[in-house]
Design a protein around this motif. Structure first.
Motif, PDB file in Angstrom:
ATOM      1  N   GLU A 320      -7.981   1.026   2.515  1.00 19.07           N
ATOM      2  CA  GLU A 320      -8.369   0.520   4.023  1.00 19.07           C
ATOM      3  C   GLU A 320      -7.471   0.315   4.566  1.00 19.07           C
ATOM      4  O   GLU A 320      -7.087  -0.123   5.956  1.00 19.07           O
ATOM      5  CB  GLU A 320      -9.894  -0.157   4.441  1.00 19.07           C
ATOM      6  N   TYR A 321      -7.384  -1.741   4.058  1.00 16.80           N
ATOM      7  CA  TYR A 321      -6.427  -2.269   4.879  1.00 16.80           C
ATOM      8  C   TYR A 321      -4.881  -1.704   4.733  1.00 16.80           C
ATOM      9  O   TYR A 321      -3.921  -2.271   5.448  1.00 16.80           O
ATOM     10  CB  TYR A 321      -6.607  -3.437   4.610  1.00 16.80           C
ATOM     11  N   GLU A 322      -4.995  -1.457   3.832  1.00  8.28           N
ATOM     12  CA  GLU A 322      -3.401  -0.709   3.991  1.00  8.28           C
ATOM     13  C   GLU A 322      -2.801   0.548   4.278  1.00  8.28           C
ATOM     14  O   GLU A 322      -1.675   0.862   4.951  1.00  8.28           O
ATOM     15  CB  GLU A 322      -2.840   0.040   2.011  1.00  8.28           C
ATOM     16  N   GLY A 323      -4.229   0.801   5.470  1.00  7.13           N
ATOM     17  CA  GLY A 323      -3.950   2.701   5.562  1.00  7.13           C
ATOM     18  C   GLY A 323      -3.516   2.194   7.029  1.00  7.13           C
ATOM     19  O   GLY A 323      -2.876   2.884   8.084  1.00  7.13           O
ATOM     20  N   ASP A 324      -3.452   0.945   7.683  1.00  5.47           N
ATOM     21  CA  ASP A 324      -2.974   0.767   8.978  1.00  5.47           C
ATOM     22  C   ASP A 324      -2.137   0.838   9.319  1.00  5.47           C
ATOM     23  O   ASP A 324      -2.184   0.064  10.815  1.00  5.47           O
ATOM     24  CB  ASP A 324      -4.829   0.404  10.308  1.00  5.47           C
ATOM     25  N   GLY A 325      -1.531  -0.217   8.591  1.00  8.62           N
ATOM     26  CA  GLY A 325      -0.394  -0.705   8.778  1.00  8.62           C
ATOM     27  C   GLY A 325       0.159  -2.623   9.450  1.00  8.62           C
ATOM     28  O   GLY A 325       0.581  -2.987   9.453  1.00  8.62           O
ATOM     29  N   VAL A 326      -1.486  -2.902   9.208  1.00  5.55           N
ATOM     30  CA  VAL A 326      -0.967  -4.201   9.642  1.00  5.55           C
ATOM     31  C   VAL A 326      -1.076  -4.961   8.408  1.00  5.55           C
ATOM     32  O   VAL A 326      -1.401  -4.808   7.810  1.00  5.55           O
ATOM     33  CB  VAL A 326      -2.825  -4.703  10.266  1.00  5.55           C
TER      34      VAL A 326
END
Ligand SMILES: Nc1ncnc2c1ncn2[C@@H]1O[C@H](COP(=O)(O)OP(=O)(O)OP(=O)(O)O)[C@@H](O)[C@H]1O
Ligand SMILES: *[C@@H]1O[C@H](CO)[C@@H](O)[C@H](O)[C@H]1NC(C)=O
Ligand SMILES: *[C@@H]1O[C@H](CO)[C@@H](O)[C@H](O)[C@H]1NC(C)=O
Ligand SMILES: *[C@@H]1O[C@H](CO)[C@@H](O)[C@H](O)[C@H]1NC(C)=O
Ligand SMILES: *[C@@H]1O[C@H](CO)[C@@H](O)[C@H](O)[C@H]1NC(C)=O
Ligand SMILES: [Mg+2]
Length: 430
Positions: A320-326
Motif C-alpha cells: 500500500e505504502y510502496e504504491g503511491d510514490g510518497v
C-alpha cells in the motif's frame, strides 16, 4: 494576543517612541507590556547613511522579508524577538535591550573581509563558517572587535551581564541561524554568501534572542553562486550614480528576494512515517513516536500487523505504502521476538527502523531479534520512541529543508540548555 485579522480591526494602542534609527522606529504598545511595534522607514542607506535615498515601497518589501525569515527561524525552533507581522510595514516583537554587536558569519570570502585579509581571494570558502563581530559605533565606523574586547566591556542589558557564556551562546546561535538560512536558500539555487545579525536580551525573560531584522541589508545572496547575479543591497552600494533607473533595478532586485523568500517556508518534499505495531498493546509506545514525528512536521500513520501471525497482511500493507510514490520510512514496533522489522527490511527498499518496546524481564534477550540479522538486511535499531522519530527526521532532512532546520535548531537549543545549566550550577556553588 488576538489573531491578526481581529487585531488589525481592533487597532493597536501605540504608546511612546522608545527608539528611532536610520531604518526603523520602535514604539511601546500600551495594552501589551513586554511587546513593541517595529516600524520600517522607506529609506535605504549605505556606508552609514553617507548615502541616503528614499525608496518608495522598500519598507513593505523589508517587512515581508523579515516576516518570512523570522517565521522560518521561529518554526525551526530558534528563539527570536519576532512575534508577528502587524501591517505592510510593521511587525510586533518582544521588547529587548539590544546588545550593541553585529555578528557576521561568512561562507564565502568577499567584500570587507578581502580588504582586511589581503591575499585571500574572493570566493574562498570557509568550512567551518567564519565568525566575526563588530561593535556598533557609527562614529567609528563599527570597528571589528575581538571576543576579549566584548568580555572586557562588561555590557549589562536588561539585568544580564554579557560574559563568556552569553558570548558563546551568541556565537553558536549565529552559526545555527546561518546554516538554517543557507539550507533554505539552497532550495532556490541561491548561495547565502554572508550574513550579519544582532541579538537582544528579552526584558522580561532575560533570554538572549535574535532581534532587530533580517532583510536585504543583512546578507549577500548570489543566485547559482554567481556574484554577477547578486540580489542583495550590495547592488545599491556598488551604484556609481544614483539614477531613477538604477534605483528601479535595486528595487526589482529587492522584490526578487521578497518573492523568493516566501518559498523558503514551503516544503520541498513530503514524506511520511508508517509505524507498524505487532499488537495494540504497543499503542502507547507508538503514540510517542507519532507525537515526536509531528513535532518535526512529519506525517505519521499507525498500523497493526504481525509478521509472525499475518505475514500476508504485513506485505499487503507494505505494498500500500510502496504504491503511491510518497517517500516512506517504516518503524517496526514488536515486543518479544521482533520478526516485523526484519521481514519488512528484507522486502522493501525503503528504510526500516526497529523500535522494540523492551521490558525489564526479557529485554536484554529480546533486543537480539532486532540486532542480529541475516545478510542482506539493513534495518537500524533504536530503543526510545523519540530516537525513532529523530532518525526518521534525519532521513527526511536530507531532502526536506524544513525538517533539517528543526533538527539543526534543536541541536542548538540542547547545547544552550546545557550551557545555562552549567552556568546556574557554577553560580550556586560559588
Ligand atoms: N525588538 C526590539 N526591541 C527594542 N529595540 C529594538 C528591537 N529591534 C530593534 N531595536 C532597535 O531599534 C533601533 C532602531 O533600529 P534601526 O535599525 O533603524 O537603527 P539604526 O539606525 O540602523 O542603528 P543601528 O546601527 O543600531 O542598527 C535600533 O537601536 C535597534 O537596535
Ligand atoms: C508585511 O506586509 C504584509 C502585507 O500584509 C503583510 O501581509 C505582511 O503581512 C506584512 N508584512 C510584510 C512584511 O509584508
Ligand atoms: C566563535 O567561536 C569560534 C569557535 O569556538 C571561535 O573560533 C571564534 O573565535 C568565535 N568568534 C567570535 C567572533 O567570537
Ligand atoms: C536549480 O537548479 C537546478 C539545476 O540547475 C534546476 O533543475 C532547478 O530547477 C533549479 N531550481 C530553482 C528553484 O531554480
Ligand atoms: C532584497 O533585495 C532583493 C534584491 O535586491 C530585492 O528584490 C528585495 O526586495 C530586497 N528585500 C528587502 C527586504 O529589502
Ligand atoms: Mg539597524
Amino acid at each position: 494576543l488576538l489573531p491578526l485579522h481581529l487585531e488589525t480591526l481592533q487597532k493597536l494602542k501605540i504608546g511612546q517612541k522608545l527608539n528611532e534609527g536610520k531604518t526603523k522606529q520602535i514604539f511601546e504598545l500600551v495594552d501589551q507590556p513586554g511587546l513593541v511595534l517595529v516600524q520600517s522607514k522607506d529609506q535605504i542607506t549605505a556606508g552609514n547613511a553617507v548615502r541616503k535615498d528614499q525608496m518608495e515601497g522598500k519598507a513593505a518589501i523589508a517587512n515581508k522579508t523579515t516576516s518570512c525569515v523570522f517565521k522560518l527561524l521561529q518554526e525551526s525552533g530558534i528563539k527570536t524577538a519576532f512575534v508577528k507581522q502587524h501591517s505592510d510595514t510593521a511587525f510586533i516583537a518582544t521588547h529587548c535591550e539590544m546588545i550593541p554587536i553585529e555578528w557576521v558569519c561568512r561562507r564565502v570570502a568577499t567584500g570587507s573581509f578581502l580588504k582586511r585579509n589581503p591575499g585571500v581571494k574572493e570566493g574562498y570558502r570557509f568550512t567551518p563558517l567564519k565568525m566575526e563581530m563588530f561593535f556598533k559605533d557609527d562614529a567609528n565606523n563599527d570597528p571589528q572587535w575581538s571576543e576579549e574586547q566584548l568580555l572586557e566591556s562588561k555590557f549589562c542589558l536588561a539585568g544580564l551581564t554579557i560574559s563568556q557564556c552569553e558570548v558563546d551562546i551568541m556565537n553558536r546561535s549565529t552559526v545555527a541561524i546561518f546554516e538554517i538560512l543557507e539550507k533554505a536558500w539552497a532550495t532556490q539555487n541561491c548561495t547565502l554568501v554572508d550574513m550579519k545579525i544582532e541579538f537582544g536580551v528579552n526584558v522580561k525573560t532575560q533570554e538572549i534572542v535574535l532581534a532587530d531584522v533580517i532583510d536585504n541589508d543583512s546578507w549577500r545572496l548570489w543566485p547559482a553562486g554567481d556574484r554577477s547575479q547578486q540580489k542583495d543591497k550590495q547592488v545599491y552600494r556598488d551604484l556609481k550614480e544614483v539614477t531613477p533607473e538604477a534605483m528601479q533595478m535595486v528595487k526589482r532586485n529587492f522584490e526578487w528576494v521578497s518573492e523568493r523568500v516566501k518559498l523558503l517556508l514551503e516544503p520541498q518534499a513530503s514524506g511520511r512515517v508508517v509505524v507498524l505495531m505487532g499488537s495494540t498493546s504497543d499503542m502507547a509506545h507508538c503514540e510517542k513516536i507519532r507525537k515526536a514525528c509531528t513535532s518535526y512536521g512529519i506525517m505519521c500513520i499507525l498500523r497493526v500487523t504481525s509478521a509472525h501471525k499475518g505475514p500476508d497482511e504485513t506485505l499487503r500493507i507494505k505494498a500500500e505504502y510502496e504504491g503511491d510514490g510518497v517517500p516512506t520510512v517504516f518503524v517496526a514496533v514488536a515486543g518479544r521476538s521482533n520478526g516485523l522489522g526484519p521481514v519488512m527490511s528484507g522486502n522493501t527498499a525503503y528504510p526500516v527502523i526497529n523500535c522494540p518496546p523492551l521490558t525489564p524481564d526479557w529485554g536484554a534477550q529480546d533486543v537480539w531479534s532486532s540486532l542480529r540479522m541475516p545478510s542482506g538486511l539493513g534495518c537500524s535499531t533504536v530503543l526510545s520512541p523519540d530516537a525513532a522519530a529523530q532518525f526518521a527526521a534525519q532521513i527526511f532532512g536530507l531532502t526536506d529543508h524544513l525538517v533539517w532546520c528543526k533538527l539543526r535548531a534543536s541541536m542548538l537549543n540542547t547545547w544552550v540548555s546545557l550551557k545555562l545549566a552549567d552556568k546556574k550550577l557554577q553560580a550556586c556553588s560559588l
